[in-house]
Design a protein around this motif. Structure first.
Motif, PDB file in Angstrom:
ATOM      1  N   ALA A 142      13.933 -30.851   6.617  1.00  0.00           N
ATOM      2  CA  ALA A 142      14.018 -31.372   5.561  1.00  0.00           C
ATOM      3  C   ALA A 142      12.896 -32.607   5.328  1.00  0.00           C
ATOM      4  N   ARG A 143      12.967 -33.393   6.539  1.00  0.00           N
ATOM      5  CA  ARG A 143      12.367 -34.921   6.354  1.00  0.00           C
ATOM      6  C   ARG A 143      10.705 -34.353   6.559  1.00  0.00           C
ATOM      7  N   LYS A 144      10.281 -33.393   7.260  1.00  0.00           N
ATOM      8  CA  LYS A 144       8.992 -32.831   7.291  1.00  0.00           C
ATOM      9  C   LYS A 144       8.326 -32.400   6.015  1.00  0.00           C
ATOM     10  N   ALA A 145       9.406 -31.521   5.544  1.00  0.00           N
ATOM     11  CA  ALA A 145       8.505 -30.627   4.432  1.00  0.00           C
ATOM     12  C   ALA A 145       9.291 -30.713   3.110  1.00  0.00           C
ATOM     13  N   ALA A 146      10.265 -31.413   2.865  1.00  0.00           N
ATOM     14  CA  ALA A 146      10.963 -31.440   1.640  1.00  0.00           C
ATOM     15  C   ALA A 146      10.539 -32.493   0.731  1.00  0.00           C
ATOM     16  N   ASN A 147      10.400 -32.145  -0.600  1.00  0.00           N
ATOM     17  CA  ASN A 147      10.007 -33.381  -1.583  1.00  0.00           C
ATOM     18  C   ASN A 147      11.359 -33.841  -2.184  1.00  0.00           C
ATOM     19  N   ARG A 148      12.596 -32.855  -1.913  1.00  0.00           N
ATOM     20  CA  ARG A 148      13.685 -33.312  -2.474  1.00  0.00           C
ATOM     21  C   ARG A 148      14.919 -32.589  -1.758  1.00  0.00           C
ATOM     22  N   VAL A 149      15.896 -33.183  -1.559  1.00  0.00           N
ATOM     23  CA  VAL A 149      17.242 -32.743  -1.105  1.00  0.00           C
ATOM     24  C   VAL A 149      18.251 -32.570  -2.226  1.00  0.00           C
ATOM     25  N   VAL A 150      18.782 -31.495  -2.203  1.00  0.00           N
ATOM     26  CA  VAL A 150      19.962 -31.207  -3.090  1.00  0.00           C
ATOM     27  C   VAL A 150      21.245 -31.081  -2.548  1.00  0.00           C
ATOM     28  N   PHE A 151      22.055 -31.806  -2.725  1.00  0.00           N
ATOM     29  CA  PHE A 151      23.498 -31.869  -2.107  1.00  0.00           C
ATOM     30  C   PHE A 151      24.497 -31.120  -2.891  1.00  0.00           C
ATOM     31  N   MET A 152      25.003 -29.780  -2.523  1.00  0.00           N
ATOM     32  CA  MET A 152      26.037 -29.073  -3.394  1.00  0.00           C
ATOM     33  C   MET A 152      27.254 -29.371  -2.645  1.00  0.00           C
ATOM     34  N   ALA A 153      28.378 -29.457  -3.437  1.00  0.00           N
ATOM     35  CA  ALA A 153      29.835 -29.499  -2.948  1.00  0.00           C
ATOM     36  C   ALA A 153      30.856 -28.796  -4.223  1.00  0.00           C
ATOM     37  N   ASP A 154      31.673 -27.981  -3.840  1.00  0.00           N
ATOM     38  CA  ASP A 154      32.396 -27.219  -4.604  1.00  0.00           C
ATOM     39  C   ASP A 154      31.785 -26.852  -5.956  1.00  0.00           C
ATOM     40  N   GLY A 155      30.509 -25.823  -5.816  1.00  0.00           N
ATOM     41  CA  GLY A 155      29.855 -25.566  -6.870  1.00  0.00           C
ATOM     42  C   GLY A 155      29.217 -26.425  -7.840  1.00  0.00           C
ATOM     43  N   GLN A 156      29.053 -27.640  -7.534  1.00  0.00           N
ATOM     44  CA  GLN A 156      28.256 -28.748  -8.240  1.00  0.00           C
ATOM     45  C   GLN A 156      27.110 -29.191  -7.524  1.00  0.00           C
ATOM     46  N   ILE A 157      26.149 -29.438  -8.169  1.00  0.00           N
ATOM     47  CA  ILE A 157      25.187 -30.410  -7.519  1.00  0.00           C
ATOM     48  C   ILE A 157      25.580 -31.853  -7.466  1.00  0.00           C
ATOM     49  N   THR A 158      25.895 -32.433  -6.486  1.00  0.00           N
ATOM     50  CA  THR A 158      26.505 -33.952  -6.769  1.00  0.00           C
ATOM     51  C   THR A 158      25.447 -35.020  -6.371  1.00  0.00           C
ATOM     52  N   GLU A 159      24.428 -34.612  -5.744  1.00  0.00           N
ATOM     53  CA  GLU A 159      23.423 -35.654  -5.463  1.00  0.00           C
ATOM     54  C   GLU A 159      22.016 -35.171  -5.264  1.00  0.00           C
ATOM     55  N   GLU A 160      21.243 -35.789  -5.610  1.00  0.00           N
ATOM     56  CA  GLU A 160      19.796 -35.311  -5.211  1.00  0.00           C
ATOM     57  C   GLU A 160      18.964 -36.545  -5.176  1.00  0.00           C
ATOM     58  N   ALA A 161      18.190 -36.431  -3.931  1.00  0.00           N
ATOM     59  CA  ALA A 161      17.252 -37.466  -3.700  1.00  0.00           C
ATOM     60  C   ALA A 161      16.410 -36.927  -2.800  1.00  0.00           C
ATOM     61  N   ASP A 162      15.127 -38.047  -2.643  1.00  0.00           N
ATOM     62  CA  ASP A 162      14.201 -37.703  -1.426  1.00  0.00           C
ATOM     63  C   ASP A 162      14.778 -37.705  -0.110  1.00  0.00           C
ATOM     64  N   PRO A 163      14.420 -36.915   1.079  1.00  0.00           N
ATOM     65  CA  PRO A 163      14.907 -36.591   2.092  1.00  0.00           C
ATOM     66  C   PRO A 163      15.287 -37.873   2.924  1.00  0.00           C
ATOM     67  N   GLU A 164      14.296 -39.033   2.960  1.00  0.00           N
ATOM     68  CA  GLU A 164      14.744 -40.214   3.606  1.00  0.00           C
ATOM     69  C   GLU A 164      15.826 -40.755   2.969  1.00  0.00           C
ATOM     70  N   THR A 165      15.852 -41.142   1.697  1.00  0.00           N
ATOM     71  CA  THR A 165      16.842 -41.460   0.927  1.00  0.00           C
ATOM     72  C   THR A 165      18.235 -40.829   1.256  1.00  0.00           C
ATOM     73  N   PHE A 166      18.078 -39.627   0.935  1.00  0.00           N
ATOM     74  CA  PHE A 166      19.472 -38.973   1.169  1.00  0.00           C
ATOM     75  C   PHE A 166      20.165 -39.125   2.565  1.00  0.00           C
ATOM     76  N   PHE A 167      19.296 -38.766   3.725  1.00  0.00           N
ATOM     77  CA  PHE A 167      19.924 -38.945   4.830  1.00  0.00           C
ATOM     78  C   PHE A 167      20.270 -40.447   5.436  1.00  0.00           C
ATOM     79  N   THR A 168      19.379 -41.377   4.903  1.00  0.00           N
ATOM     80  CA  THR A 168      19.874 -42.763   5.504  1.00  0.00           C
ATOM     81  C   THR A 168      20.810 -43.248   4.584  1.00  0.00           C
ATOM     82  N   ALA A 169      20.881 -42.970   3.358  1.00  0.00           N
ATOM     83  CA  ALA A 169      21.694 -43.702   2.560  1.00  0.00           C
ATOM     84  C   ALA A 169      22.163 -42.834   1.383  1.00  0.00           C
ATOM     85  N   PRO A 170      23.317 -41.972   1.734  1.00  0.00           N
ATOM     86  CA  PRO A 170      23.764 -40.908   0.931  1.00  0.00           C
ATOM     87  C   PRO A 170      24.634 -41.674  -0.095  1.00  0.00           C
ATOM     88  N   LYS A 171      24.782 -41.233  -1.278  1.00  0.00           N
ATOM     89  CA  LYS A 171      25.625 -42.232  -2.336  1.00  0.00           C
ATOM     90  C   LYS A 171      26.920 -41.670  -2.354  1.00  0.00           C
TER      91      LYS A 171
END
Ligand SMILES: Nc1ncnc2c1ncn2[C@@H]1O[C@H](COP(=O)(O)OP(=O)(O)O)[C@@H](O)[C@H]1O
Ligand SMILES: [Mg+2]
Length: 279
Positions: A236-265
């Motif tokens: 994800a860090r090397k190649a992804a433009n964006r990380v999409v986090f899914m939980a219970d059938g919903q997209i609950t969070e979206e961010a660039d990989p660095e932001t998502f992995f270091t500061a999930p909301k």
């Protein structure tokens, strides 16, 4: 669609022999940075009986974009991939590929589905066909390529994923990592507009994970549009433009990989990451 406008006036600047593989390369003339949308999900809902597996999913994937989908088991990631190429029907909303809605069935479906490559956790190669046959079957049957052309291109793709020496073997004679690289070559052989990867490395022995991820990173760098369900943060860090986090059938969070992995909301994402990080 800008293919084969050989002599269009004013197009003399670019030596625009866009190769088959670089379908996402944008014309350098237009200053716009925003990628053209390629896969667009709008208000998508999917139920399995009472279970609301996909809940009002809205997601746009641009040409050349690499989106990693991550989230707990059962959150709907596989269903999302399967809905995108109509291996699953949806109850409401729409999914378009390059502006076209996927037909429910028939020839149109086969054609559009060919635009959406899929690489599964379990490789899904044809056991009774050779490696090369696995890669040439679709192009001949669906894309109507000549056997000779399909073979030429198949060998080229097997070379690209480092499997050319195994072309005449059968899947069971290859390691898991090799089989998954064949599955990637097979997807590429259809000249898809986008490839969906559903946990492509999670069935592999650890020592084979990187050989598959390396091929995927290469593809990403060459501009392939990719949706990748994976927990491989390195990828994800090397190649992804964006990380999409899914939980219970919903997209609950979206961010660039660095932001998502270091500061999930969200608490859910934090909790999930703390679990996969301890492995
Ligand atoms: N064919 C099916 N019939 C009924 N329920 C299903 C089916 N496929 C998946 N599910 C359920 O839908 C939910 C989402 O599954 P899935 O998309 O496979 O999640 P993930 O890939 O994130 O683990 C799970 O609760 C799963 O049990
Ligand atoms: Mg899954």
């Amino acid at each position: 669609m800008t293919e084969s406008h050989d002599a269009s006036p004013g197009a003399s600047v670019s030596s625009s022999t866009t190769s088959l593989d670089a379908s996402s390369a944008e014309s350098s003339v237009a200053p716009q940075q925003v990628a053209e949308p390629l896969v667009v999900l709008t208000d998508v809902d999917k139920y399995f009986g009472q279970l609301h597996v996909l809940q009002n999913i809205n997601l746009t994937i641009g040409k050349g974009e690499v989106v990693v989908v991550i989230g707990p088991s059962g959150s709907g990631k596989s269903t999302l991939c399967r809905a995108i190429n109509r291996l699953e029907t949806i109850q409401s909303g729409s999914i378009t590929i390059d502006g076209k809605e996927m037909p429910e069935e028939g020839k149109g479906l086969a054609k559009l589905r060919a635009d959406v490559g899929m690489v599964f956790q379990s490789f899904n190669l044809f056991a009774h066909k050779t490696i090369l046959e696995n890669v040439t079957l679709g192009p001949v049957k669906v894309r109507k390529k000549s056997p000779a052309e399909a073979r030429r291109r198949g060998l080229e793709l097997l070379t690209r994923v480092g499997i050319e020496a195994q072309a005449d073997k059968y899947p069971a004679q290859l390691s898991g990592g090799q089989q998954q690289r064949v599955a990637i070559a097979r997807a590429l052989a259809m000249d898809p507009k986008v490839i969906l990867f559903d946990e492509p490395t999670s069935a592999l022995d650890p020592e084979m994970v990187n050989e598959v991820l390396d091929v995927m990173v290469d593809l990403a760098r060459q501009g392939m549009t990719m949706v990748v369900v994976t927990h491989e943060m390195g990828f994800a860090r090397k190649a992804a433009n964006r990380v999409v986090f899914m939980a219970d059938g919903q997209i609950t969070e979206e961010a660039d990989p660095e932001t998502f992995f270091t500061a999930p909301k969200t608490a859910r994402a934090k909790d999930f990451l703390s679990k996969i990080l301890t492995h």
